[in-house]
Design an enzyme around this catalytic site. Structure first.
Site, PDB file in Angstrom:
ATOM      1  N   LYS A   1     -21.356 -53.656  16.138  1.00  9.88           N
ATOM      2  CA  LYS A   1     -19.815 -53.761  16.423  1.00  9.88           C
ATOM      3  C   LYS A   1     -19.624 -54.136  17.750  1.00  9.88           C
ATOM      4  O   LYS A   1     -19.701 -53.448  18.546  1.00  9.88           O
ATOM      5  CB  LYS A   1     -19.154 -52.421  15.537  1.00  9.88           C
ATOM      6  CG  LYS A   1     -19.323 -52.598  14.185  1.00  9.88           C
ATOM      7  CD  LYS A   1     -18.504 -51.189  13.818  1.00  9.88           C
ATOM      8  CE  LYS A   1     -18.753 -50.972  12.007  1.00  9.88           C
ATOM      9  NZ  LYS A   1     -18.021 -49.586  11.934  1.00  9.88           N
TER      10      LYS A   1
ATOM     11  N   GLU B   1     -24.588 -47.256   4.160  1.00  9.14           N
ATOM     12  CA  GLU B   1     -23.903 -46.801   5.100  1.00  9.14           C
ATOM     13  C   GLU B   1     -23.463 -45.267   5.114  1.00  9.14           C
ATOM     14  O   GLU B   1     -23.680 -44.924   3.939  1.00  9.14           O
ATOM     15  CB  GLU B   1     -22.662 -47.480   5.198  1.00  9.14           C
ATOM     16  CG  GLU B   1     -21.708 -47.448   4.075  1.00  9.14           C
ATOM     17  CD  GLU B   1     -20.378 -46.354   4.155  1.00  9.14           C
ATOM     18  OE1 GLU B   1     -20.379 -45.852   5.244  1.00  9.14           O
ATOM     19  OE2 GLU B   1     -20.291 -45.951   2.928  1.00  9.14           O
TER      20      GLU B   1
ATOM     21  N   LYS C   1     -13.861 -37.859   3.456  1.00 10.30           N
ATOM     22  CA  LYS C   1     -15.140 -38.571   3.897  1.00 10.30           C
ATOM     23  C   LYS C   1     -15.978 -38.182   5.109  1.00 10.30           C
ATOM     24  O   LYS C   1     -16.786 -37.634   5.325  1.00 10.30           O
ATOM     25  CB  LYS C   1     -15.580 -40.191   3.696  1.00 10.30           C
ATOM     26  CG  LYS C   1     -16.633 -40.528   3.889  1.00 10.30           C
ATOM     27  CD  LYS C   1     -16.578 -42.120   3.646  1.00 10.30           C
ATOM     28  CE  LYS C   1     -17.954 -42.757   3.629  1.00 10.30           C
ATOM     29  NZ  LYS C   1     -17.959 -44.061   3.688  1.00 10.30           N
TER      30      LYS C   1
ATOM     31  N   HIS D   1     -19.286 -43.802  11.970  1.00 12.70           N
ATOM     32  CA  HIS D   1     -19.858 -44.577  11.020  1.00 12.70           C
ATOM     33  C   HIS D   1     -21.031 -45.599  11.501  1.00 12.70           C
ATOM     34  O   HIS D   1     -20.876 -45.854  12.833  1.00 12.70           O
ATOM     35  CB  HIS D   1     -18.730 -45.545  10.468  1.00 12.70           C
ATOM     36  CG  HIS D   1     -17.428 -44.579   9.947  1.00 12.70           C
ATOM     37  ND1 HIS D   1     -16.152 -45.232   9.822  1.00 12.70           N
ATOM     38  CD2 HIS D   1     -17.367 -43.530   9.563  1.00 12.70           C
ATOM     39  CE1 HIS D   1     -15.342 -44.134   9.321  1.00 12.70           C
ATOM     40  NE2 HIS D   1     -16.300 -43.126   9.128  1.00 12.70           N
TER      41      HIS D   1
ATOM     42  N   GLN E   1     -18.188 -60.964  10.260  1.00 14.87           N
ATOM     43  CA  GLN E   1     -16.905 -60.075   9.554  1.00 14.87           C
ATOM     44  C   GLN E   1     -16.165 -59.758  10.623  1.00 14.87           C
ATOM     45  O   GLN E   1     -16.489 -58.991  11.369  1.00 14.87           O
ATOM     46  CB  GLN E   1     -17.431 -58.920   8.631  1.00 14.87           C
ATOM     47  CG  GLN E   1     -16.407 -58.290   8.017  1.00 14.87           C
ATOM     48  CD  GLN E   1     -17.082 -57.266   7.036  1.00 14.87           C
ATOM     49  OE1 GLN E   1     -17.991 -57.498   6.332  1.00 14.87           O
ATOM     50  NE2 GLN E   1     -16.529 -56.062   6.896  1.00 14.87           N
ATOM     51  N   ASP E   2     -14.775 -59.597  10.258  1.00 13.62           N
ATOM     52  CA  ASP E   2     -13.988 -59.023  11.504  1.00 13.62           C
ATOM     53  C   ASP E   2     -13.070 -58.375  10.594  1.00 13.62           C
ATOM     54  O   ASP E   2     -12.581 -58.498   9.492  1.00 13.62           O
ATOM     55  CB  ASP E   2     -13.018 -60.265  11.796  1.00 13.62           C
ATOM     56  CG  ASP E   2     -13.484 -61.074  12.911  1.00 13.62           C
ATOM     57  OD1 ASP E   2     -14.724 -60.879  13.201  1.00 13.62           O
ATOM     58  OD2 ASP E   2     -12.876 -62.000  13.567  1.00 13.62           O
ATOM     59  N   ASN E   3     -12.939 -56.976  11.209  1.00 15.56           N
ATOM     60  CA  ASN E   3     -12.149 -55.934  10.611  1.00 15.56           C
ATOM     61  C   ASN E   3     -11.079 -55.556  11.439  1.00 15.56           C
ATOM     62  O   ASN E   3     -10.884 -55.725  12.851  1.00 15.56           O
ATOM     63  CB  ASN E   3     -13.014 -54.639  10.292  1.00 15.56           C
ATOM     64  CG  ASN E   3     -14.189 -54.716   9.358  1.00 15.56           C
ATOM     65  OD1 ASN E   3     -14.171 -55.732   8.702  1.00 15.56           O
ATOM     66  ND2 ASN E   3     -15.182 -53.897   9.342  1.00 15.56           N
TER      67      ASN E   3
ATOM     68  N   ARG F   1     -11.474 -41.773  13.080  1.00 10.73           N
ATOM     69  CA  ARG F   1     -12.449 -42.511  12.025  1.00 10.73           C
ATOM     70  C   ARG F   1     -13.790 -42.495  12.910  1.00 10.73           C
ATOM     71  O   ARG F   1     -13.913 -42.907  13.902  1.00 10.73           O
ATOM     72  CB  ARG F   1     -11.643 -43.680  11.976  1.00 10.73           C
ATOM     73  CG  ARG F   1     -10.176 -43.830  11.147  1.00 10.73           C
ATOM     74  CD  ARG F   1      -9.996 -45.162  10.969  1.00 10.73           C
ATOM     75  NE  ARG F   1      -8.450 -45.398  10.560  1.00 10.73           N
ATOM     76  CZ  ARG F   1      -8.096 -45.008   9.456  1.00 10.73           C
ATOM     77  NH1 ARG F   1      -8.881 -44.608   8.213  1.00 10.73           N
ATOM     78  NH2 ARG F   1      -6.818 -45.217   8.908  1.00 10.73           N
TER      79      ARG F   1
ATOM     80  N   TYR G   1     -12.576 -55.092  15.302  1.00 10.00           N
ATOM     81  CA  TYR G   1     -14.165 -55.024  15.459  1.00 10.00           C
ATOM     82  C   TYR G   1     -14.636 -56.122  14.886  1.00 10.00           C
ATOM     83  O   TYR G   1     -14.639 -56.526  13.549  1.00 10.00           O
ATOM     84  CB  TYR G   1     -14.612 -53.709  15.217  1.00 10.00           C
ATOM     85  CG  TYR G   1     -14.307 -52.736  14.132  1.00 10.00           C
ATOM     86  CD1 TYR G   1     -15.287 -52.867  13.147  1.00 10.00           C
ATOM     87  CD2 TYR G   1     -13.173 -52.159  14.070  1.00 10.00           C
ATOM     88  CE1 TYR G   1     -14.866 -52.075  12.108  1.00 10.00           C
ATOM     89  CE2 TYR G   1     -12.929 -51.472  13.237  1.00 10.00           C
ATOM     90  CZ  TYR G   1     -13.818 -51.373  12.007  1.00 10.00           C
ATOM     91  OH  TYR G   1     -13.773 -50.483  10.888  1.00 10.00           O
TER      92      TYR G   1
ATOM     93  N   GLU H   1      -8.692 -65.152  25.848  1.00 11.31           N
ATOM     94  CA  GLU H   1      -9.834 -65.421  25.142  1.00 11.31           C
ATOM     95  C   GLU H   1     -10.720 -64.020  24.708  1.00 11.31           C
ATOM     96  O   GLU H   1     -11.470 -63.693  25.599  1.00 11.31           O
ATOM     97  CB  GLU H   1     -10.818 -66.365  25.257  1.00 11.31           C
ATOM     98  CG  GLU H   1     -10.024 -67.864  25.669  1.00 11.31           C
ATOM     99  CD  GLU H   1     -10.948 -68.921  26.293  1.00 11.31           C
ATOM    100  OE1 GLU H   1     -10.315 -70.212  26.176  1.00 11.31           O
ATOM    101  OE2 GLU H   1     -11.746 -68.548  27.178  1.00 11.31           O
TER     102      GLU H   1
END
Length: 201
Positions: free
Chosen positions: A72, A143, A167, A63, A48-50, A60, A132, A30
């Site tokens: 996050k 952002e 970026k 951010h 929100q799940d990414n 990366r 995340y 879990e």
């Protein structure tokens, strides 16, 4: 199944590890439970799940988002990666300091970094998938990012031959961020200040 805090860094960055059950068929775990997160003093409202897949050497980050502020909870569901969080809060006693944690599908580490931290990762395995959970919805109008190898921060990345997006390669320095009006959105407040102001976060 239990979720435990393994370690804390920079006061507010927390590494948690969920219990796992394994047998000849595979495993079950879990990764998030609101009741246990609440008892550990961690956030329980994620909206929100990414899910990101990257190859070895991809970096990366770093951010962050200020409107609405986004925290996050990061984990690696396949492979391994170096997860990083940097304090970018004005007035913070740990401003500009960073923490790096090797997380993998084997050690099951998850890193919680609240709003006010720049976050990123470097993939160590041939391929890795990073997932995340976010405390607010993504807003591309509010952002930004900090340069991954800003010498003022001095992150000790485990790889030097890395791949970056345009970026991220052209991101601002920490000094440039702190000089911007948007940085006022991440002004540090001590726990004592928050207590005297009614506990707002």
């Amino acid at each position: 199944m239990r979720i435990t805090i393994e370690s804390r860094y920079l006061h507010d960055v927390v590494v948690v590890v969920p219990e796992i059950f394994k047998d000849s068929r595979g495993f079950f775990t879990e990764t998030f439970r609101a009741d246990q997160f609440r008892s550990l003093g961690l956030p329980t409202e994620f909206v929100q799940d990414n899910h990101s897949r990257s190859v070895k050497g991809v970096v990366r980050g770093l951010h962050f988002q200020w409107d609405p502020p986004m925290g996050k909870l990061m984990r690696v569901s396949m492979g391994s990666a170096f997860l990083v969080a940097v304090d970018i809060r004005k007035g913070s006693p740990t401003l500009g300091r960073w923490v790096g944690v090797i997380a993998s599908d084997e050690n099951r580490r998850q890193v919680w970094a609240p709003a006010g931290f720049g976050r990123g990762f470097c993939v160590l395995s041939d391929v890795a998938e990073i997932q995340y959970k976010c405390t607010n919805i993504y807003n591309n109008q509010a952002e930004s990012g900090i340069l991954w190898n800003d010498p003022e921060i001095g992150i000790e990345w485990p790889l030097t031959d890395v791949q970056l997006s345009d970026k991220d390669r052209n991101a601002q320095s920490l000094a440039q961020w702190l000089a911007s009006p948007e940085s006022e959105n991440f002004s540090y407040e001590s726990k004592m200040d928050r207590a005297f102001s009614g506990g707002r976060s």
